[in-house]
Design a protein around this motif. Sequence first.
Motif, short mmCIF file in Angstrom:
data_model
loop_
_atom_site.label_atom_id
_atom_site.label_comp_id
_atom_site.label_asym_id
_atom_site.label_seq_id
_atom_site.Cartn_x
_atom_site.Cartn_y
_atom_site.Cartn_z
N GLU A 122 0.84 -1.20 0.00
CA GLU A 122 0.00 0.00 0.00
C GLU A 122 0.87 1.25 0.00
OE1 GLU A 122 -2.59 -0.20 3.34
OE2 GLU A 122 -3.76 -1.89 2.55
N LYS A 123 1.89 1.24 0.85
CA LYS A 123 2.78 2.39 0.90
C LYS A 123 3.52 2.57 -0.42
CE LYS A 123 6.83 4.31 3.21
NZ LYS A 123 7.90 4.11 4.22
N ARG A 124 3.97 1.47 -1.00
CA ARG A 124 4.72 1.56 -2.26
C ARG A 124 3.84 2.14 -3.38
NH1 ARG A 124 9.48 2.67 -4.34
NH2 ARG A 124 10.00 1.47 -6.22
N ALA A 125 2.58 1.70 -3.43
CA ALA A 125 1.67 2.22 -4.45
C ALA A 125 1.50 3.72 -4.32
CB ALA A 125 0.31 1.52 -4.35
N LEU A 350 -2.89 11.36 -0.52
CA LEU A 350 -3.22 10.55 -1.69
C LEU A 350 -4.15 9.41 -1.32
CD1 LEU A 350 0.13 10.23 -3.68
CD2 LEU A 350 -1.89 11.56 -4.28
N ALA A 351 -3.91 8.81 -0.15
CA ALA A 351 -4.79 7.73 0.30
C ALA A 351 -6.21 8.25 0.49
CB ALA A 351 -4.26 7.14 1.60
N ARG A 352 -6.33 9.45 1.05
CA ARG A 352 -7.65 10.02 1.26
C ARG A 352 -8.32 10.36 -0.07
NH1 ARG A 352 -5.44 13.49 5.06
NH2 ARG A 352 -6.48 15.33 4.20
N LEU A 353 -7.55 10.79 -1.04
CA LEU A 353 -8.12 11.05 -2.37
C LEU A 353 -8.76 9.79 -2.94
CD1 LEU A 353 -5.39 13.20 -4.19
CD2 LEU A 353 -7.61 13.99 -3.36
N ARG A 354 -8.08 8.68 -2.78
CA ARG A 354 -8.58 7.42 -3.34
C ARG A 354 -9.77 6.89 -2.57
NH1 ARG A 354 -4.80 4.54 -6.31
NH2 ARG A 354 -6.41 2.96 -6.51
N ALA A 355 -9.93 7.30 -1.30
CA ALA A 355 -11.03 6.81 -0.48
C ALA A 355 -12.25 7.73 -0.52
CB ALA A 355 -10.56 6.65 0.97
N HIS A 356 -12.08 8.94 -1.04
CA HIS A 356 -13.15 9.94 -1.02
C HIS A 356 -14.30 9.52 -1.96
CE1 HIS A 356 -14.68 13.89 -0.10
NE2 HIS A 356 -14.73 14.25 -1.38
N ARG A 357 -15.53 9.95 -1.65
CA ARG A 357 -16.69 9.54 -2.44
C ARG A 357 -16.93 10.43 -3.66
NH1 ARG A 357 -18.61 5.02 -2.85
NH2 ARG A 357 -20.77 5.70 -3.06
N TRP A 358 -16.39 11.61 -3.71
CA TRP A 358 -16.43 12.51 -4.87
C TRP A 358 -17.84 12.76 -5.39
CZ3 TRP A 358 -12.32 15.08 -4.76
CH2 TRP A 358 -11.10 14.49 -4.41
N THR A 359 -18.67 13.29 -4.51
CA THR A 359 -20.03 13.63 -4.92
C THR A 359 -20.04 14.73 -5.98
OG1 THR A 359 -20.18 15.16 -3.04
CG2 THR A 359 -21.05 12.93 -2.73
N GLY A 360 -18.99 15.56 -5.99
CA GLY A 360 -18.88 16.60 -7.01
C GLY A 360 -18.10 16.17 -8.23
N ASN A 361 -17.68 14.89 -8.25
CA ASN A 361 -17.01 14.29 -9.40
C ASN A 361 -15.71 15.01 -9.79
OD1 ASN A 361 -18.78 11.99 -10.15
ND2 ASN A 361 -20.32 13.61 -10.23
N VAL A 362 -15.39 15.02 -11.08
CA VAL A 362 -14.11 15.55 -11.53
C VAL A 362 -13.97 17.03 -11.20
CG1 VAL A 362 -12.66 15.97 -13.56
CG2 VAL A 362 -13.95 13.84 -13.37
N ARG A 363 -15.08 17.75 -11.22
CA ARG A 363 -15.05 19.18 -10.91
C ARG A 363 -14.60 19.41 -9.47
NH1 ARG A 363 -20.48 21.63 -12.40
NH2 ARG A 363 -19.73 21.07 -14.48
N GLY A 389 -11.85 5.32 5.34
CA GLY A 389 -10.41 5.18 5.20
C GLY A 389 -10.04 4.36 3.99
N LEU A 390 -8.75 4.33 3.71
CA LEU A 390 -8.27 3.63 2.51
C LEU A 390 -8.62 2.15 2.56
CD1 LEU A 390 -6.64 3.59 -0.09
CD2 LEU A 390 -4.58 3.26 1.27
N ARG A 391 -8.39 1.51 3.70
CA ARG A 391 -8.66 0.07 3.80
C ARG A 391 -10.14 -0.23 3.55
NH1 ARG A 391 -4.60 -2.97 5.84
NH2 ARG A 391 -2.87 -1.87 6.81
N GLU A 392 -11.01 0.60 4.14
CA GLU A 392 -12.45 0.39 3.96
C GLU A 392 -12.84 0.58 2.50
OE1 GLU A 392 -11.09 2.22 6.25
OE2 GLU A 392 -11.65 1.31 8.16
N ALA A 393 -12.24 1.60 1.86
CA ALA A 393 -12.56 1.85 0.45
C ALA A 393 -12.10 0.69 -0.43
CB ALA A 393 -11.90 3.15 -0.01
#
Length: 444
Positions: A122-125, A350-363, A389-393
Amino acid sequence: MSIDCNLVAVVDDDHDLRASLVQVLQLDGFRVIDFADGNAAAKRITRDFPGMVITDLRMPGLDGTALFARLNDLDPDLPVVVITGHGDMLTAIDLMRRGAYDFLPKPFSTDQLLPTVRRALEKRALVLENRSLKEGAGDGHGTELIGTSKSITRVRAALDQLAATDRPVLFVGETGTGKSRCAALLHRLSNRAQQPLITVDCGGLSTRELGVQLFGCASDALPGAALPRTGVLRRAGGGTVVLDRIERLPPDLQPAILHLLDSGQATPVGSPFPQQIEARIIATADPALAAAVEQGDFSKALFHRLKGLTVEIAPLRERLEDVTMLFGTFLHEAARGAKVAVPEIPLHFLARLRAHRWTGNVRELQSIADEVVLGLGGLSDGALAQDEGLREAVARFEADYIRSVLSEARGDVEAARAKLDLPRKTLYDKMTRHGLVPADFRRR
């Protein structure tokens, strides 16, 4: 960008221990390469190695300490886990101080090994993704269709095909997914690229104002309109007109747009004479368009005329593997615009970015990139704090993906295993962990 970081290099001169480690790791779904000595490993492992290293300390030739030193010089961010006997504990602790990721004292169990390997990968990624950000991964490709996900790959392929036609196209997606950008890209890919591209917001004006903007009007047709006006459909010539948010098109104008699509003609407001329209029509819509049709708020005839060539743009939460690449592109764009250097991005962010739900999408993602570059708090702990969190996502994504594969295979575990490319035991373990029962999918 989703970094495929699932590779483990095992270095040990003890054939039996090395074979045992390889088997345990492969059964858990990891890709493994193994080496009998440090020199062979040092020749194969590069700075961009997409994984981590497990090495014994005591080996002939290039031992574990020397191998760690060489790998640490090559890339200090490469996770190296050392296997140590009782007499090597002080050496292992010293290597930890110098940057080794962890050590495993002999004898160690699978329960000690596997969590350590997962955390290291995970850290390496995240390290490799962050490195891609700094090097400008995806930069220069345009921000409409960046990503490697299946959904965005399908959109790219669709646009390549649609660029060769003149037929109307409907882009459907949530707010912020990039529908208008995709429409503009389709125009640039087509043979109309040298002609005008005009976008009209179907929800921004009154029925009369929008009608005049689209179709134009005859002289004296409206108060204050002593001279005729040319609508955008004519002004675009042989270019493209994008009807943005077409689900908000007033009902009184829907028959005129349907007539335009069927006949290629439009009549200015107050004029008895139709005009030939050469422009291509592209529409964008929210997924709620279908519901509006069912409720009678949008013409069924127009809807069916438009949906013949429909391109669906997936929400960002359904293509999280594209987040890092998009974020890197937005960072570089914002940094160029602000004439500043691209900032360093912490791994936890970066981990939080990947776990976020992004209701506003790309914008929404672009807005956070702008905040980060301008130092407006985008990296603060509160920026994405409401998400899992990242693991949950990762667990949620894994469960959803296995569920979809089992459904497609109608509960046939062997067919699902082949598609997932997992050992049978690993698949059963993951199904048990996520509460997935093959019989449930056979009944569907």
